[in-house]
Design an enzyme around this catalytic site. Structure first.
Site, PDB file in Angstrom:
ATOM      1  N   LYS A  13       0.833  -1.219   0.000  1.00  0.00           N
ATOM      2  CA  LYS A  13       0.000   0.000   0.000  1.00  0.00           C
ATOM      3  C   LYS A  13       0.863   1.261   0.000  1.00  0.00           C
ATOM      4  CE  LYS A  13      -2.498  -0.750   3.723  1.00  0.00           C
ATOM      5  NZ  LYS A  13      -1.976  -2.070   4.135  1.00  0.00           N
ATOM      6  N   ARG A  88      -9.603   1.658   8.820  1.00  0.00           N
ATOM      7  CA  ARG A  88      -9.169   0.284   9.057  1.00  0.00           C
ATOM      8  C   ARG A  88     -10.243  -0.522   9.792  1.00  0.00           C
ATOM      9  NH1 ARG A  88      -3.350   1.073   8.726  1.00  0.00           N
ATOM     10  NH2 ARG A  88      -2.203  -0.861   8.853  1.00  0.00           N
ATOM     11  N   ARG A 127      11.135  -6.260   4.328  1.00  0.00           N
ATOM     12  CA  ARG A 127      10.890  -4.837   4.075  1.00  0.00           C
ATOM     13  C   ARG A 127      11.847  -3.947   4.876  1.00  0.00           C
ATOM     14  NH1 ARG A 127       4.849  -2.749   4.406  1.00  0.00           N
ATOM     15  NH2 ARG A 127       4.899  -3.290   6.611  1.00  0.00           N
ATOM     16  N   ARG A 161      10.907  -1.850  10.484  1.00  0.00           N
ATOM     17  CA  ARG A 161       9.928  -1.360  11.453  1.00  0.00           C
ATOM     18  C   ARG A 161       9.794  -2.323  12.625  1.00  0.00           C
ATOM     19  NH1 ARG A 161       4.684   0.102   7.915  1.00  0.00           N
ATOM     20  NH2 ARG A 161       3.744  -0.945   9.705  1.00  0.00           N
ATOM     21  N   ARG A 172      -1.045  -8.676  13.114  1.00  0.00           N
ATOM     22  CA  ARG A 172      -1.582  -7.640  12.210  1.00  0.00           C
ATOM     23  C   ARG A 172      -2.472  -8.271  11.143  1.00  0.00           C
ATOM     24  NH1 ARG A 172       3.671  -4.984  10.349  1.00  0.00           N
ATOM     25  NH2 ARG A 172       2.369  -3.732   8.968  1.00  0.00           N
TER      26      ARG A 172
HETATM   27  P1  AMP Z   1       0.719   0.932   8.616  1.00  0.00           P
HETATM   28  O1  AMP Z   1       1.938   1.751   8.435  1.00  0.00           O
HETATM   29  O2  AMP Z   1      -0.432   1.421   7.798  1.00  0.00           O
HETATM   30  O3  AMP Z   1       0.988  -0.543   8.399  1.00  0.00           O
HETATM   31  O4  AMP Z   1       0.257   1.092  10.139  1.00  0.00           O
HETATM   32  C1  AMP Z   1       1.096   0.671  11.187  1.00  0.00           C
HETATM   33  C2  AMP Z   1       0.322   0.560  12.473  1.00  0.00           C
HETATM   34  O5  AMP Z   1      -0.232   1.839  12.810  1.00  0.00           O
HETATM   35  C3  AMP Z   1      -0.875  -0.377  12.427  1.00  0.00           C
HETATM   36  O6  AMP Z   1      -0.526  -1.743  12.631  1.00  0.00           O
HETATM   37  C4  AMP Z   1      -1.712   0.189  13.591  1.00  0.00           C
HETATM   38  O7  AMP Z   1      -1.177  -0.183  14.834  1.00  0.00           O
HETATM   39  C5  AMP Z   1      -1.517   1.689  13.411  1.00  0.00           C
HETATM   40  N1  AMP Z   1      -2.518   2.259  12.513  1.00  0.00           N
HETATM   41  C6  AMP Z   1      -2.321   2.810  11.285  1.00  0.00           C
HETATM   42  N2  AMP Z   1      -3.474   3.235  10.746  1.00  0.00           N
HETATM   43  C7  AMP Z   1      -4.449   2.942  11.647  1.00  0.00           C
HETATM   44  C8  AMP Z   1      -5.856   3.097  11.676  1.00  0.00           C
HETATM   45  N3  AMP Z   1      -6.531   3.632  10.628  1.00  0.00           N
HETATM   46  N4  AMP Z   1      -6.526   2.678  12.774  1.00  0.00           N
HETATM   47  C9  AMP Z   1      -5.879   2.154  13.815  1.00  0.00           C
HETATM   48  N5  AMP Z   1      -4.557   1.931  13.851  1.00  0.00           N
HETATM   49  C10 AMP Z   1      -3.827   2.328  12.782  1.00  0.00           C
END
Ligand code: AMP
Length: 215
Positions: A13, A88, A127, A161, A172
């Site tokens: 994404k 989400r 990654r 990360r 996740r």
């Molecule tokens: P990402 O970089 O999009 O993979 O997001 C990393 C982490 O941030 C996720 O695993 C969640 O813990 C948190 N996170 C990101 N976006 C959201 C969201 N819309 N709602 C809740 N937690 C989020």
């Protein structure tokens, strides 16, 4: 255009969002990046979010929705945006609808990046992200940087990360299935869903996405 990008962790994404946002001249809004920026700046929001992120859980809606809304209300997002990682869950999707309706706006499309689970785990394990600009994403096998550990684009340090460890990735994925996947039906019923395969070379997927969005 106002677009939402959905797909499991590791679907690409962030990578696709960066290219698509550039092609469409709209800002790329990633709630994950906003949380990571808050964490590195040591803000209270970052401190509250970190424990949830490290466990692979969703950050609670009362923190996330306000943060996303604030970002969408910035002047650069007035003409459109590409949301990556938000909404989400269904409550967030409803909050987004409410916010857009209140402003006399609507979403144009929800792009779903489809990828199998085994592939996702392989992608996430390799990654590496640039510390200077998290839109610069590499992979130790599929998109290796010219010099190990160094970003090709800006020479920033590449890192893994904290939430890309195997145990966290499994959680996740579980969270994605139980909480995020229901938004796919939510948007399908609104006629907004566009699904494409996220397998193949990065530029092929971008082209597939652009073609699908044009329709
Ligand atoms: P990402 O970089 O999009 O993979 O997001 C990393 C982490 O941030 C996720 O695993 C969640 O813990 C948190 N996170 C990101 N976006 C959201 C969201 N819309 N709602 C809740 N937690 C989020």
């Amino acid at each position: 255009m106002r677009i939402v990008l959905v797909g499991p962790p590791g679907a690409g994404k962030g990578t696709q969002a960066a290219f698509l946002a550039k092609n469409l001249s709209i800002p790329h809004i990633s709630t994950g990046d906003l949380f990571r920026a808050n964490i590195s700046q040591g803000t209270e929001l970052g401190v509250r979010a970190k424990a949830f992120m490290d466990a692979g859980e969703l950050v609670p809606d009362e923190i996330t929705i306000g943060m996303a809304k604030d970002r969408m209300e910035q002047p650069d997002a007035a003409g459109g945006f590409l949301l990556d990682g938000f909404p989400r869950n269904v409550a967030q999707a409803e909050a987004l609808d409410e916010m857009l309706t209140g402003a006399g706006m609507k979403l144009d499309a929800v792009l779903d990046l489809e990828v199998e689970e085994d592939e996702v785990v392989k992608r996430i394990a390799g990654r590496r992200i640039c510390r200077r600009d998290s839109a610069h994403v590499f992979h130790v096998i599929y998109a290796a940087p010219k010099v190990e550990g160094v970003c090709d684009k800006c020479e920033g340090e590449l890192y893994q990360r904290d939430d890309d460890s195997e145990a966290t990735v499994r959680n996740r994925l579980e969270v994605y299935h139980t909480q995020t996947e229901p938004i796919i039906d939510y948007y399908k019923s609104q006629g907004l869903l566009v699904t494409i395969s996220a397998l193949g070379e990065v530029h092929e997927i971008t082209k597939r996405a652009m073609d699908a969005l044009k329709k």
